[in-house]
Write a protein that holds these residues in place. Structure first.
Motif, short mmCIF file in Angstrom:
data_model
loop_
_atom_site.label_atom_id
_atom_site.label_comp_id
_atom_site.label_asym_id
_atom_site.label_seq_id
_atom_site.Cartn_x
_atom_site.Cartn_y
_atom_site.Cartn_z
N ARG A 49 0.85 -1.18 0.00
CA ARG A 49 0.00 0.00 0.00
C ARG A 49 0.89 1.24 0.00
NH1 ARG A 49 -2.11 -1.08 5.02
NH2 ARG A 49 -2.39 1.15 5.16
N GLU A 58 -5.71 3.19 -3.49
CA GLU A 58 -4.71 3.95 -2.74
C GLU A 58 -3.53 4.38 -3.58
OE1 GLU A 58 -1.96 3.13 1.07
OE2 GLU A 58 -4.06 2.58 1.30
N GLN A 109 -4.56 7.42 -5.38
CA GLN A 109 -4.59 8.55 -4.44
C GLN A 109 -3.19 9.12 -4.25
OE1 GLN A 109 -6.25 6.96 -0.83
NE2 GLN A 109 -8.32 6.80 -1.67
N GLN A 169 -5.50 7.28 6.03
CA GLN A 169 -5.60 5.98 5.35
C GLN A 169 -5.01 4.86 6.20
OE1 GLN A 169 -8.02 6.58 3.06
NE2 GLN A 169 -6.93 5.08 1.83
#
Length: 175
Positions: free
Chosen positions: A14, A101, A104, A166
């Protein structure tokens, strides 16, 4: 358990919990603030201190870079703006509507850089229109650097807040 699962447990893929993303973010903004319109900031400081040939070198490099920036902006600026808006919109939709993600992280990196790109075009245009030289040129480049650093600080702050949100929202294992 297969090796893909082992690898993804060992290395968090991530974006906001990955150290590499934060290193890239720091390097990008450090480099962007150092090279305003393609001119290294240490060259501006050296021209201020020593003058003479270093001042002439600075003016020549600024003239070359501003001519290049303005040529690209005049010849294909609309196409570049169109593609940039297209890709930023795609990243924004993927990131904030569909929750990707990675998208983003790219939008939080790319959108402020596009603002710096517009600022660079504006600065290059002003330098050409004013035929800036000497002290006036150095002030224009320092102002450009200041605005770039402000954009970078706001960008890093917003990215850090969103990244912390997040990481707290998703948790350590992507659940």
């Amino acid at each position: 358990m297969d090796w893909y699962q082992t690898l993804f447990e060992l290395i968090d893929m991530r974006s906001f919990s990955n150290l590499w993303f934060w290193i890239v973010l720091a390097v990008v903004w450090s480099t962007t603030s150092h090279y305003g319109i393609g001119v290294p900031f240490d060259m501006v400081l050296r021209a201020k201190r020593h003058g003479g040939q270093t001042e002439t070198d600075l003016e020549d490099l600024v003239r070359i870079n501003t001519n290049r920036i303005m040529f690209i902006a005049n010849m294909s600026g609309l196409w570049i703006a169109g593609f940039a808006c297209f890709f930023l919109t795609i990243l924004g939709l993927l990131g904030f509507v569909y929750g990707n993600e990675f998208a983003q992280s790219l939008i939080l990196l790319g959108f402020p850089l596009s603002i710096v790109g517009l600022l660079s075009i504006s600065t290059a245009r002003l330098i050409q229109q004013e035929d800036a030289r000497g002290e006036h040129l150095r002030k224009r480049l320092m102002r450009h650097r200041l605005y770039t650093q402000i954009i970078g600080m706001v960008s890093i702050f917003v990215t850090a807040l969103w990244g912390m949100y997040q990481n707290l929202n998703v948790g350590p294992f992507g659940g």
